[in-house]
Structure formats: C-alpha cells, structure tokens
Motif scaffolding. Structure first.
Motif, PDB file in Angstrom:
ATOM      1  N   LEU A  25       0.854  -1.193   0.000  1.00 38.94           N
ATOM      2  CA  LEU A  25       0.000   0.000   0.000  1.00 38.94           C
ATOM      3  C   LEU A  25       0.885   1.236   0.000  1.00 38.94           C
ATOM      4  O   LEU A  25       1.916   1.265   0.670  1.00 38.94           O
ATOM      5  N   GLU A  26       0.460   2.239  -0.729  1.00 38.14           N
ATOM      6  CA  GLU A  26       1.223   3.484  -0.797  1.00 38.14           C
ATOM      7  C   GLU A  26       0.453   4.593  -0.086  1.00 38.14           C
ATOM      8  O   GLU A  26      -0.772   4.643  -0.118  1.00 38.14           O
ATOM      9  N   PHE A  27       1.188   5.487   0.571  1.00 39.56           N
ATOM     10  CA  PHE A  27       0.566   6.612   1.255  1.00 39.56           C
ATOM     11  C   PHE A  27       1.490   7.815   1.179  1.00 39.56           C
ATOM     12  O   PHE A  27       2.683   7.688   0.873  1.00 39.56           O
ATOM     13  N   THR A  28       0.925   8.986   1.418  1.00 40.90           N
ATOM     14  CA  THR A  28       1.724  10.200   1.525  1.00 40.90           C
ATOM     15  C   THR A  28       1.611  10.723   2.945  1.00 40.90           C
ATOM     16  O   THR A  28       0.521  10.748   3.524  1.00 40.90           O
ATOM     17  N   GLU A  29       2.734  11.137   3.491  1.00 40.87           N
ATOM     18  CA  GLU A  29       2.815  11.650   4.856  1.00 40.87           C
ATOM     19  C   GLU A  29       3.107  13.147   4.809  1.00 40.87           C
ATOM     20  O   GLU A  29       4.022  13.586   4.116  1.00 40.87           O
ATOM     21  N   TYR A  30       2.310  13.904   5.521  1.00 42.24           N
ATOM     22  CA  TYR A  30       2.439  15.365   5.553  1.00 42.24           C
ATOM     23  C   TYR A  30       2.651  15.811   6.993  1.00 42.24           C
ATOM     24  O   TYR A  30       1.955  15.367   7.902  1.00 42.24           O
ATOM     25  N   GLY A  31       3.607  16.730   7.213  1.00 39.80           N
ATOM     26  CA  GLY A  31       3.802  17.282   8.539  1.00 39.80           C
ATOM     27  C   GLY A  31       4.490  16.303   9.475  1.00 39.80           C
ATOM     28  O   GLY A  31       5.091  15.314   9.067  1.00 39.80           O
ATOM     29  N   ALA A  32       4.387  16.591  10.779  1.00 43.80           N
ATOM     30  CA  ALA A  32       5.060  15.782  11.789  1.00 43.80           C
ATOM     31  C   ALA A  32       4.341  15.972  13.116  1.00 43.80           C
ATOM     32  O   ALA A  32       3.421  16.767  13.246  1.00 43.80           O
ATOM     33  N   GLY A  33       4.791  15.195  14.119  1.00 42.19           N
ATOM     34  CA  GLY A  33       4.228  15.335  15.454  1.00 42.19           C
ATOM     35  C   GLY A  33       3.400  14.135  15.854  1.00 42.19           C
ATOM     36  O   GLY A  33       3.295  13.135  15.133  1.00 42.19           O
ATOM     37  N   GLU A  34       2.793  14.212  17.046  1.00 42.42           N
ATOM     38  CA  GLU A  34       2.043  13.092  17.618  1.00 42.42           C
ATOM     39  C   GLU A  34       0.540  13.194  17.395  1.00 42.42           C
ATOM     40  O   GLU A  34      -0.204  12.306  17.806  1.00 42.42           O
ATOM     41  N   ALA A  35       0.057  14.253  16.769  1.00 44.09           N
ATOM     42  CA  ALA A  35      -1.377  14.427  16.520  1.00 44.09           C
ATOM     43  C   ALA A  35      -1.681  13.940  15.108  1.00 44.09           C
ATOM     44  O   ALA A  35      -1.484  14.657  14.129  1.00 44.09           O
ATOM     45  N   TRP A  36      -2.140  12.705  14.980  1.00 46.56           N
ATOM     46  CA  TRP A  36      -2.252  12.037  13.697  1.00 46.56           C
ATOM     47  C   TRP A  36      -3.643  12.185  13.089  1.00 46.56           C
ATOM     48  O   TRP A  36      -4.658  12.157  13.793  1.00 46.56           O
ATOM     49  N   VAL A  37      -3.680  12.282  11.758  1.00 47.53           N
ATOM     50  CA  VAL A  37      -4.918  12.263  10.979  1.00 47.53           C
ATOM     51  C   VAL A  37      -4.698  11.323   9.797  1.00 47.53           C
ATOM     52  O   VAL A  37      -3.645  11.365   9.153  1.00 47.53           O
ATOM     53  N   LEU A  57      -4.190  20.714   6.807  1.00 48.05           N
ATOM     54  CA  LEU A  57      -4.132  20.158   8.159  1.00 48.05           C
ATOM     55  C   LEU A  57      -2.696  20.099   8.666  1.00 48.05           C
ATOM     56  O   LEU A  57      -2.433  20.362   9.846  1.00 48.05           O
ATOM     57  N   ALA A  58      -1.756  19.753   7.794  1.00 40.53           N
ATOM     58  CA  ALA A  58      -0.351  19.723   8.208  1.00 40.53           C
ATOM     59  C   ALA A  58       0.135  21.112   8.577  1.00 40.53           C
ATOM     60  O   ALA A  58       0.892  21.294   9.547  1.00 40.53           O
ATOM     61  N   ALA A  59      -0.304  22.122   7.814  1.00 42.62           N
ATOM     62  CA  ALA A  59       0.070  23.497   8.129  1.00 42.62           C
ATOM     63  C   ALA A  59      -0.509  23.948   9.463  1.00 42.62           C
ATOM     64  O   ALA A  59       0.020  24.855  10.106  1.00 42.62           O
ATOM     65  N   ALA A  60      -1.598  23.299   9.895  1.00 40.72           N
ATOM     66  CA  ALA A  60      -2.212  23.600  11.183  1.00 40.72           C
ATOM     67  C   ALA A  60      -1.574  22.813  12.327  1.00 40.72           C
ATOM     68  O   ALA A  60      -2.066  22.862  13.459  1.00 40.72           O
ATOM     69  N   GLY A  61      -0.501  22.077  12.041  1.00 42.06           N
ATOM     70  CA  GLY A  61       0.240  21.384  13.089  1.00 42.06           C
ATOM     71  C   GLY A  61      -0.093  19.919  13.251  1.00 42.06           C
ATOM     72  O   GLY A  61       0.342  19.299  14.226  1.00 42.06           O
ATOM     73  N   LEU A  62      -0.808  19.337  12.308  1.00 40.57           N
ATOM     74  CA  LEU A  62      -1.204  17.932  12.414  1.00 40.57           C
ATOM     75  C   LEU A  62      -0.313  17.053  11.530  1.00 40.57           C
ATOM     76  O   LEU A  62       0.263  17.517  10.557  1.00 40.57           O
ATOM     77  N   HIS A  63      -0.224  15.803  11.902  1.00 41.16           N
ATOM     78  CA  HIS A  63       0.597  14.813  11.205  1.00 41.16           C
ATOM     79  C   HIS A  63      -0.365  13.958  10.373  1.00 41.16           C
ATOM     80  O   HIS A  63      -1.107  13.153  10.926  1.00 41.16           O
ATOM     81  N   VAL A  64      -0.358  14.141   9.061  1.00 42.36           N
ATOM     82  CA  VAL A  64      -1.417  13.615   8.205  1.00 42.36           C
ATOM     83  C   VAL A  64      -0.888  12.490   7.316  1.00 42.36           C
ATOM     84  O   VAL A  64       0.174  12.609   6.711  1.00 42.36           O
TER      85      VAL A  64
END
Length: 290
Positions: A25-37, A57-64
């Motif tokens: 499975l392929e995915f894209t990861e945006y941002g960083a941190g412990e708050a996952w979406v 959402l990543a620009a808002a501080g979430l790890h997507v």
C-alpha cells in the motif's frame, strides 16, 4: 483559510497480508508530530484527491497520512474481488497506524472512504481519536451509487476496451502541465479494467457500512459533512448518521462540492475539529502514562 503553508511531504509504503500474500500500500505523509490524521479517498479515486486538505491540516500542526487502499492509486491492484471490501480497507488503515507507530488518529474519508472510517471506529475503537465523515454512503445513496457502479463493473468485466483506451489516452500529457482537477481526473482514469471490476464487485457484495446499532455505539468524537443537491451522497444519509452517533456534529456545506471548489470555510471547520480531537487524545495518553 488561504493557501496552505508548506509542510514536509514524503511518500511511503506499508506491506499488509492479503489473499495472495503480501500486498503493498502506498501513502503520503504530511507534517510531523504526535497528533495524527488519516484521510481516505472515495472508491477508485486516488489519494491525491485529499492533497489540499492534507496540506492544510499539516500546516495547522497535524501529522497527516493519506492512504491509497488496495486497488487504488499507487497501491497494488490485484484483479481478485475477494481482496476488496470496506472491512478489508479498514484493516489496512489499522495496519498503516501500526506501521507508523501511531496509537490513535482522527480517521476521515469522503464518500465510501467515510464508510471505511466508520468501519475502523467499529473494529478498532481504541485507535480512533475522532471521525471525519464527508458525504457518507448509506441507504439513501444506494440507488444512485448502484446506477453508476453496476454498469461500470459490467463494462470493466465484459467490455474493457473503452476503459483501456481512456487509460492510454490520458497518458501522453505530463502531469506537471495539467491543472489539479485534470491531474486528478487522469489519475482516476488510469485504471486496469480487471481491477475496476474486482474492486466494485468486492465492495458492492460485501458490507458497505456498520449496522445502525453499531453506529449508535460509536463513542469517538464525530464531524459529519453533508452535501446539498448531491444524489450520490444525499444530505439525508449525513443527517441520519449525525443523529445515530452520540454527540456527532453535522456541518452542512453551502454548495455542492464546497470542500473541493471553495474549501476555505470547511478547511477551518475540519482543522479546528481535528486539533480538538488530537488535543484530547494526547491529554488522555499523558494522563494514563503519568
């Protein structure tokens, strides 16, 4: 909300056990941190449909994480109907969370991707910090969905040439020269007929959504987005779901496809919801560990 601020992006892959062995499975990861979406696309639509939302959402501080379930986008595409179901897609979301080390996440999706998010909340409630359900597909949508998906499955199985020609015709123009909506259309058309038939067959003849009793037992915070004047995602399904899930919040779009065409207002609503869910999840985790 204007153009999303730049956030780190990288493509990853996860291996899951399938009927024929391991599937990629392929995915894209945006941002960083412990708050996952985690965001999930509609049926047969690639994950790039959520590029804008993920960057916002990543620009808002979430790890997507934006996932291509099996049979979609850059993931493996076996031509076996038994490889596909809403339940199997939900298991793939849990496998993705395991692979990246995310204990919990806000899980969201559009159309049948919303149904997958619901299934994750029923099968693995401890992994769900919140639910974001955009245009879920329940009883009111079935007639319109079947009217499109049934003939598409038949054509892909018994008259595959037009789909194959569309796939070939969509390839010559480089993606970088196309606007975003045309890139998405081309990626969506880049389908093997056997996979299209298998995916639709597996999903239509499987479990499309949790039962009403299961939905009423969901305890995760939930935001439901309803779409006006959309026969494939009737507002009645979103409203029914918002009534069934305790404490769910219903947000009505102001126009068809508002989150795609003019996303600024709903971007704010979704980002606020995801941050609130993630803060509550992180506080609960710190309390348990102290």
């Amino acid at each position: 909300m204007g153009r999303a601020a730049l956030a780190s992006e990288q493509v990853g892959q996860v291996l899951v056990e399938g009927r024929r062995g391991r599937d990629r499975l392929e995915f894209t990861e945006y941002g960083a941190g412990e708050a996952w979406v985690v965001l999930l696309p509609p049926l047969l639509v690639p994950r790039s449909v959520h590029d804008h939302a993920a960057r916002t959402l990543a620009a808002a501080g979430l790890h997507v994480l934006v996932l291509d379930p099996l049979g979609h986008g850059g993931s493996d595409r076996p031509a076996d109907p038994l490889s596909y179901s809403i339940t199997a897609f939900a298991e793939q979301v849990v496998a993705l969370l395991d692979a990246v080390g995310a204990a919990r996440a806000v899980v969201g999706g559009s159309s049948l991707g919303a149904n997958v998010a619901l299934e994750v909340a029923v099968r693995a409630p401890e992994r769900v910090a919140g639910l974001l359900l955009d245009g879920p597909v329940l009883d009111n949508a079935l007639t319109a969905q079947l009217a499109v998906l049934g003939p598409a499955m038949y054509a892909a199985r018994f008259a595959p040439l037009p789909l194959s020609l569309l796939r070939l015709a969509s390839r010559p123009v480089p993606s970088r020269l196309l606007p975003a909506w045309l890139r998405l259309a081309r990626e969506t058309l880049d389908q093997r007929p056997g996979t299209v038939a298998a995916v639709i067959h597996g999903v239509l003849f499987g479990r499309l959504a949790p039962t009403p009793a299961e939905r009423e037992a969901i305890t995760a915070r939930t935001l439901v987005l309803s779409r006006p004047r959309d026969p494939f995602h009737p507002a009645g399904d979103a409203e029914q779901l918002a009534r069934e899930i305790p404490g769910a919040v219903l947000e009505r779009a102001e126009m068809p496809l508002e989150w795609r065409r003019r996303p600024e207002r709903l971007d704010l609503v979704v980002a606020r919801f995801a941050r609130e869910c993630s803060r509550g999840s992180l506080r609960a985790r710190r309390t348990r560990s102290s």
